[in-house]
Design a protein around this motif. Structure first.
Motif, short mmCIF file in Angstrom:
data_model
loop_
_atom_site.label_atom_id
_atom_site.label_comp_id
_atom_site.label_asym_id
_atom_site.label_seq_id
_atom_site.Cartn_x
_atom_site.Cartn_y
_atom_site.Cartn_z
N MET A 1 17.94 26.06 26.32
CA MET A 1 17.38 25.00 25.34
C MET A 1 17.38 25.43 23.98
O MET A 1 17.22 24.28 23.24
CB MET A 1 15.60 24.99 25.45
N ALA A 2 17.62 26.42 23.85
CA ALA A 2 18.02 26.51 21.61
C ALA A 2 18.94 26.11 21.83
O ALA A 2 19.10 25.68 20.17
CB ALA A 2 17.19 28.27 22.01
N TYR A 3 19.67 26.02 21.96
CA TYR A 3 21.08 25.36 21.81
C TYR A 3 20.86 24.27 22.26
O TYR A 3 21.50 23.73 20.54
CB TYR A 3 22.15 25.94 22.65
N ASP A 4 19.90 23.62 22.81
CA ASP A 4 20.58 21.92 22.59
C ASP A 4 19.51 21.27 22.06
O ASP A 4 19.71 20.02 21.05
CB ASP A 4 19.57 21.81 24.23
N PHE A 5 18.41 22.46 21.30
CA PHE A 5 17.95 21.52 20.19
C PHE A 5 17.77 22.72 18.98
O PHE A 5 16.59 23.21 19.50
CB PHE A 5 15.97 21.57 20.66
N PRO A 6 18.57 22.88 18.37
CA PRO A 6 18.95 24.40 17.20
C PRO A 6 17.97 24.08 15.90
O PRO A 6 17.36 24.91 15.56
CB PRO A 6 19.96 23.71 16.77
N GLU A 7 17.28 22.68 15.95
CA GLU A 7 16.13 22.26 15.16
C GLU A 7 14.69 22.66 15.20
O GLU A 7 14.07 22.98 14.49
CB GLU A 7 16.20 20.50 15.02
N ALA A 8 14.68 22.88 16.04
CA ALA A 8 13.41 23.50 16.96
C ALA A 8 13.15 25.15 17.45
O ALA A 8 14.35 25.58 17.08
CB ALA A 8 13.40 23.24 19.27
N VAL A 9 12.37 25.51 17.41
CA VAL A 9 11.70 27.56 17.50
C VAL A 9 11.02 27.19 17.93
O VAL A 9 10.23 26.93 18.79
CB VAL A 9 10.93 27.56 15.87
N PHE A 10 11.84 28.86 18.33
CA PHE A 10 11.41 28.43 20.25
C PHE A 10 9.97 30.45 20.60
O PHE A 10 10.85 31.38 19.81
CB PHE A 10 12.06 28.84 21.23
N ILE A 11 9.34 29.86 21.50
CA ILE A 11 8.83 31.81 20.68
C ILE A 11 8.13 31.80 22.17
O ILE A 11 7.60 31.15 22.51
CB ILE A 11 7.20 31.54 20.08
N GLY A 12 8.39 33.18 22.96
CA GLY A 12 8.52 33.46 24.15
C GLY A 12 7.02 34.51 23.55
O GLY A 12 7.60 35.63 23.10
N THR A 13 6.33 34.84 24.64
CA THR A 13 5.36 35.93 24.51
C THR A 13 5.55 36.76 25.60
O THR A 13 5.35 36.40 26.42
CB THR A 13 3.78 35.50 23.99
N ASP A 14 4.93 38.50 25.12
CA ASP A 14 4.39 38.80 26.79
C ASP A 14 3.54 40.01 25.96
O ASP A 14 3.93 40.34 24.85
CB ASP A 14 5.76 39.42 27.77
N TYR A 22 17.71 40.01 18.74
CA TYR A 22 18.49 39.68 17.52
C TYR A 22 19.59 40.67 17.65
O TYR A 22 20.97 40.98 17.36
CB TYR A 22 17.86 40.21 16.01
N ASP A 23 20.25 41.79 18.24
CA ASP A 23 20.75 42.81 18.93
C ASP A 23 21.61 42.56 19.87
O ASP A 23 23.26 42.81 20.01
CB ASP A 23 20.32 44.24 19.37
N LEU A 24 21.16 40.98 19.97
CA LEU A 24 22.44 40.50 21.78
C LEU A 24 23.08 39.67 21.06
O LEU A 24 22.45 39.03 20.15
CB LEU A 24 21.49 40.07 22.67
N THR A 25 24.18 39.10 21.30
CA THR A 25 25.95 38.46 20.85
C THR A 25 25.14 36.70 21.22
O THR A 25 24.87 36.55 20.59
CB THR A 25 27.22 38.86 21.32
N ASN A 26 24.30 36.76 22.20
CA ASN A 26 24.54 35.37 22.81
C ASN A 26 23.27 34.02 22.94
O ASN A 26 22.81 33.78 23.03
CB ASN A 26 25.01 35.10 24.01
N VAL A 27 22.01 35.12 22.09
CA VAL A 27 20.95 34.83 21.59
C VAL A 27 20.74 33.78 20.31
O VAL A 27 21.37 35.03 19.19
CB VAL A 27 19.65 36.34 21.37
N PRO A 28 20.19 32.86 20.82
CA PRO A 28 20.40 31.95 19.19
C PRO A 28 19.48 32.45 18.20
O PRO A 28 18.62 33.37 18.16
CB PRO A 28 20.19 30.28 19.73
N ASP A 29 19.17 31.98 16.67
CA ASP A 29 18.81 32.54 15.64
C ASP A 29 17.69 31.78 15.50
O ASP A 29 16.43 32.65 15.39
CB ASP A 29 19.75 31.73 14.10
N ASN A 30 17.73 30.95 16.65
CA ASN A 30 15.56 30.23 16.25
C ASN A 30 15.16 30.41 17.45
O ASN A 30 13.60 29.40 18.47
CB ASN A 30 16.50 28.36 16.42
N ILE A 31 15.09 31.57 18.52
CA ILE A 31 14.28 31.95 19.22
C ILE A 31 14.13 33.43 18.32
O ILE A 31 14.34 34.41 18.03
CB ILE A 31 15.13 32.73 20.51
N ARG A 32 12.67 33.28 18.68
CA ARG A 32 12.22 35.02 18.31
C ARG A 32 10.99 35.62 19.37
O ARG A 32 10.25 34.22 20.18
CB ARG A 32 11.46 34.63 17.61
#
Length: 216
Positions: A1-14, A22-32
């Protein structure tokens, strides 16, 4: 979804410290990812998101937790935004006798914390009870141990969920023996292939009421 909607910001919680994406190569910049505990309060302001999603928490909450997490999820959704819940049913379909017994014991353990089970069939009514509008729900079937890659994923997920905590009930109070336990579990899952056992995966989403302007 982050690739499909690059203008959105995605936040995951645990509740645990996140693995630095940020150390992983395939994680978009709009995820934290953030460490946050919903039953205390999420680290987000009121009306923060246009879409909030929660899934696979049916073994986590107790009955007393349901009002807490529903109010907290609703708090973070913008007026006019959406909350989506996804959970499986805890009742398997076309189960053999061994697998049915495993799941019956799992339900018994869950009922020690939940007098009314929090699982898939309950999602639609929960959203309605907490004031969400335009509630839509549906479900799909997920195989266990058969049906290709999806069935394999379900098998692996269930192995982690079941765990040896049900052993005393399963083996009528015998002292824990890993070999005996795993033999029973293996036979129970073999039945799933034979009977083509599946679960129904439910999802429901609803809209938080928008703020109606009083201006003419």
């Amino acid at each position: 979804m982050a690739y499909d909607f690059p203008e959105a910001v995605f936040i995951g919680t645990d509740t645990i410290e996140p693995i630095a994406p940020y150390d992983l190569t395939n994680v978009p910049d709009n995820i934290r990812f953030e460490k946050s505990y919903i039953l205390d309060q999420l680290n987000q302001p009121d009306n923060a998101f246009i879409f909030v999603h929660q899934r696979f928490m049916y073994t986590t909450y107790s009955n007393d937790d349901i009002p807490l997490f529903m109010k907290e999820l609703k708090r973070t959704v913008k007026p006019g935004g959406y909350l989506e819940l996804v959970e499986t049913d805890v009742v398997p379909k076309r189960a053999g006798p061994l697998f049915k017994r495993v799941m019956d014991i799992g339900k018994y353990v869950m009922r020690g914390r939940q007098a009314s089970l929090y699982h898939g069939p309950r999602l639609r009514q929960l959203l309605l009870d907490y004031g969400f509008q335009e509630v839509t729900s549906d479900y799909g079937s997920v195989p266990v141990c058969w049906g290709g890659y999806l069935g394999k994923l379900m098998y692996e997920a269930m192995l982690k969920l079941i765990g040896p905590t049900i052993y005393s009930e399963l083996m009528d109070g015998e002292e824990y023996c890993e070999a005996k336990y795993m033999d029973y579990i293996d036979k129970a899952f073999d039945e799933c292939v034979q009977h083509q056992t599946f679960f129904n995966l439910h999802w429901a989403y609803g809209r938080k009421p928008p703020i109606i302007s009083s201006k003419a």
